[in-house]
Design an enzyme around this catalytic site. Structure first.
Site, PDB file in Angstrom:
ATOM      1  N   SER A 141       8.020 -23.326   6.290  1.00  8.93           N
ATOM      2  CA  SER A 141       9.091 -22.880   7.199  1.00  8.93           C
ATOM      3  C   SER A 141       9.243 -23.892   8.317  1.00  8.93           C
ATOM      4  CB  SER A 141       8.741 -21.521   7.816  1.00  8.93           C
ATOM      5  OG  SER A 141       9.612 -21.231   8.903  1.00  8.93           O
ATOM      6  N   TYR A 154       2.511 -16.089  12.344  1.00 10.67           N
ATOM      7  CA  TYR A 154       3.443 -16.481  11.272  1.00 10.67           C
ATOM      8  C   TYR A 154       3.665 -17.992  11.303  1.00 10.67           C
ATOM      9  CZ  TYR A 154       7.594 -17.002   8.387  1.00 10.67           C
ATOM     10  OH  TYR A 154       8.481 -17.408   7.421  1.00 10.67           O
TER      11      TYR A 154
HETATM   12  N1  NAP Z   1      14.048 -15.803   5.284  1.00  9.93           N
HETATM   13  C1  NAP Z   1      13.790 -16.802   6.103  1.00  9.93           C
HETATM   14  O1  NAP Z   1      14.484 -17.014   7.127  1.00  9.93           O
HETATM   15  C2  NAP Z   1      12.672 -17.736   5.795  1.00  9.93           C
HETATM   16  C3  NAP Z   1      12.597 -18.918   6.535  1.00  9.93           C
HETATM   17  C4  NAP Z   1      11.556 -19.792   6.282  1.00  9.93           C
HETATM   18  C5  NAP Z   1      10.626 -19.502   5.327  1.00  9.93           C
HETATM   19  N2  NAP Z   1      10.719 -18.333   4.622  1.00  9.93           N
HETATM   20  C6  NAP Z   1       9.668 -18.070   3.630  1.00  9.93           C
HETATM   21  O2  NAP Z   1      10.264 -17.849   2.381  1.00  9.93           O
HETATM   22  C7  NAP Z   1       9.386 -17.064   1.571  1.00  9.93           C
HETATM   23  C8  NAP Z   1      10.186 -15.938   0.933  1.00  9.93           C
HETATM   24  O3  NAP Z   1      10.678 -15.113   1.971  1.00  9.93           O
HETATM   25  P1  NAP Z   1      12.070 -14.339   1.904  1.00  9.93           P
HETATM   26  O4  NAP Z   1      12.820 -14.714   3.123  1.00  9.93           O
HETATM   27  O5  NAP Z   1      12.695 -14.471   0.586  1.00  9.93           O
HETATM   28  O6  NAP Z   1      11.524 -12.867   2.157  1.00  9.93           O
HETATM   29  P2  NAP Z   1      11.723 -11.498   1.370  1.00  9.93           P
HETATM   30  O7  NAP Z   1      13.128 -11.346   0.917  1.00  9.93           O
HETATM   31  O8  NAP Z   1      11.116 -10.477   2.252  1.00  9.93           O
HETATM   32  O9  NAP Z   1      10.837 -11.713   0.077  1.00  9.93           O
HETATM   33  C9  NAP Z   1       9.455 -11.780   0.153  1.00  9.93           C
HETATM   34  C10 NAP Z   1       8.905 -11.683  -1.239  1.00  9.93           C
HETATM   35  O10 NAP Z   1       7.470 -11.693  -1.136  1.00  9.93           O
HETATM   36  C11 NAP Z   1       6.976 -10.536  -1.808  1.00  9.93           C
HETATM   37  N3  NAP Z   1       5.787 -10.020  -1.165  1.00  9.93           N
HETATM   38  C12 NAP Z   1       5.645  -9.578   0.112  1.00  9.93           C
HETATM   39  N4  NAP Z   1       4.412  -9.081   0.287  1.00  9.93           N
HETATM   40  C13 NAP Z   1       3.771  -9.211  -0.904  1.00  9.93           C
HETATM   41  C14 NAP Z   1       2.490  -8.838  -1.358  1.00  9.93           C
HETATM   42  N5  NAP Z   1       1.590  -8.231  -0.554  1.00  9.93           N
HETATM   43  N6  NAP Z   1       2.157  -9.116  -2.634  1.00  9.93           N
HETATM   44  C15 NAP Z   1       3.045  -9.703  -3.475  1.00  9.93           C
HETATM   45  N7  NAP Z   1       4.276 -10.054  -3.096  1.00  9.93           N
HETATM   46  C16 NAP Z   1       4.632  -9.798  -1.822  1.00  9.93           C
HETATM   47  C17 NAP Z   1       8.101  -9.518  -1.746  1.00  9.93           C
HETATM   48  O11 NAP Z   1       8.023  -8.605  -2.815  1.00  9.93           O
HETATM   49  P3  NAP Z   1       7.432  -7.116  -2.731  1.00  9.93           P
HETATM   50  O12 NAP Z   1       7.773  -6.562  -1.393  1.00  9.93           O
HETATM   51  O13 NAP Z   1       8.097  -6.454  -3.889  1.00  9.93           O
HETATM   52  O14 NAP Z   1       5.967  -7.269  -2.955  1.00  9.93           O
HETATM   53  C18 NAP Z   1       9.322 -10.408  -1.921  1.00  9.93           C
HETATM   54  O15 NAP Z   1       9.538 -10.636  -3.295  1.00  9.93           O
HETATM   55  C19 NAP Z   1       8.276 -16.594   2.515  1.00  9.93           C
HETATM   56  O16 NAP Z   1       7.136 -17.381   2.316  1.00  9.93           O
HETATM   57  C20 NAP Z   1       8.862 -16.830   3.886  1.00  9.93           C
HETATM   58  O17 NAP Z   1       7.865 -17.039   4.859  1.00  9.93           O
HETATM   59  C21 NAP Z   1      11.723 -17.460   4.825  1.00  9.93           C
END
Ligand code: NAP
Length: 267
Positions: A141, A154
């Site tokens: 990130s 985070y």
């Molecule tokens: N969105 C942003 O602005 C942003 C920016 C920078 C980086 N990121 C990074 O991108 C990645 C994906 O995030 P996203 O934005 O797509 O978030 P998201 O829509 O909340 O998706 C997160 C995913 O991780 C899974 N997850 C969460 N807790 C888990 C657990 N205990 N065991 C297994 N799976 C788990 C969730 O599935 P379940 O809940 O079904 O388990 C979901 O599939 C993350 O690493 C995040 O830090 C996001």
């Protein structure tokens, strides 16, 4: 289908960034293993991808805050030689200040973003090195570069992702394995709702769509980038940052303290 590129295992594929990677990698010819806790959502993603691309999509329910589940996925990465790509994506976030956050939330972030992330990255890398091929995409990130923003645990977890990726990149040199570190900025996914700050409440000019974020990252991969920052207009700006970091190296460990501390003058 005959033109398979092998199988991509994607963690956190039930929503957000992981679900879009699943779609795009299937379109690129990969079969899929989709990992997350929500089996129903995973099955929905898999069904939609199978019908639109004809690729196979297996779903595996796992809670990456549970050691046994992490080991099960790591074992799959090391034992299943059909796996040729790994997207280390699952993550959780918080947006509240360190001192105002439930310590259990911090533990959860560390368990998923650091502990599980590490075990799975090392499992995939070890397995791919043995076969002199494979692709690892680590999702970091931009808060690794801006730890004053969001929650400190985070951003620290994403700083960890960045450092581990840089170290792993060095170890993988010449071993036939491709590693990419993606640093998304704010991306419109459910992560923000879970963190209590829905993406639509952020200034629109800082929020990218998930489709654009993943498409830009895959373009960065195609262009041979190690670090991809989808929003950064000039990649030379990050190169300069890295150059400044590397320039510190020769002076970071020496047998005498710096003159400004006056320690040598005492002798
Ligand atoms: N969105 C942003 O602005 C942003 C920016 C920078 C980086 N990121 C990074 O991108 C990645 C994906 O995030 P996203 O934005 O797509 O978030 P998201 O829509 O909340 O998706 C997160 C995913 O991780 C899974 N997850 C969460 N807790 C888990 C657990 N205990 N065991 C297994 N799976 C788990 C969730 O599935 P379940 O809940 O079904 O388990 C979901 O599939 C993350 O690493 C995040 O830090 C996001």
């Amino acid at each position: 289908m005959s033109n398979s590129k092998g199988t991509a295992l994607i963690t956190g594929a039930s929503t957000g960034i992981g679900a879009v990677y699943a779609n795009r990698l299937a379109k690129r010819g990969y079969d899929l293993i989709l990992v997350a806790r929500s089996k129903d959502k995973l099955d929905e993603v898999a069904k939609q991808i199978e019908s639109s691309t004809g690729r196979k999509a297996e779903t595996v329910q796992a809670d990456l805050s549970v050691t046994a589940d992490v080991k099960r996925i790591a074992d799959r990465l090391t034992s299943d030689t059909s796996i040729t790509a790994f997207v280390n994506n699952a993550g959780v976030a918080a947006a509240t200040p360190l001192l105002a956050t439930d310590p259990d939330v911090h533990d959860q972030i560390i368990q998923i973003n650091v502990t599980a992330f590490t075990r799975l990255a090392v499992a995939a890398a070890s397995s791919f090195v043995k076969r002199s091929s494979g692709l690892i995409i680590n999702i970091g990130s931009v808060v690794a570069l801006a730890p004053e923003q969001l929650n400190g645990v985070y951003s620290a977890s994403k700083g960890y992702v960045q450092n581990l990726s840089i170290a792993l990149k060095k170890e993988l040199a010449g071993k036939g394995v491709t590693l990419q570190l993606v640093l998304p900025g704010a991306t419109a996914t459910p992560l923000w709702d879970k963190a209590g700050v829905p993406a639509h409440t952020l200034p629109a000019h800082i929020v990218m769509t998930t489709d654009d974020m993943v498409d830009a990252s895959l373009s960065g991969l195609d262009q041979g980038e190690f670090v991809t920052i989808p929003a950064l207009p000039e990649s030379a700006d990050f190169d300069a940052y890295e150059k400044a970091r590397l320039a510190l190296a020769p002076n970071l460990s020496r047998n005498t303290p710096a003159a400004r501390y006056g320690v040598g003058a005492r002798k």
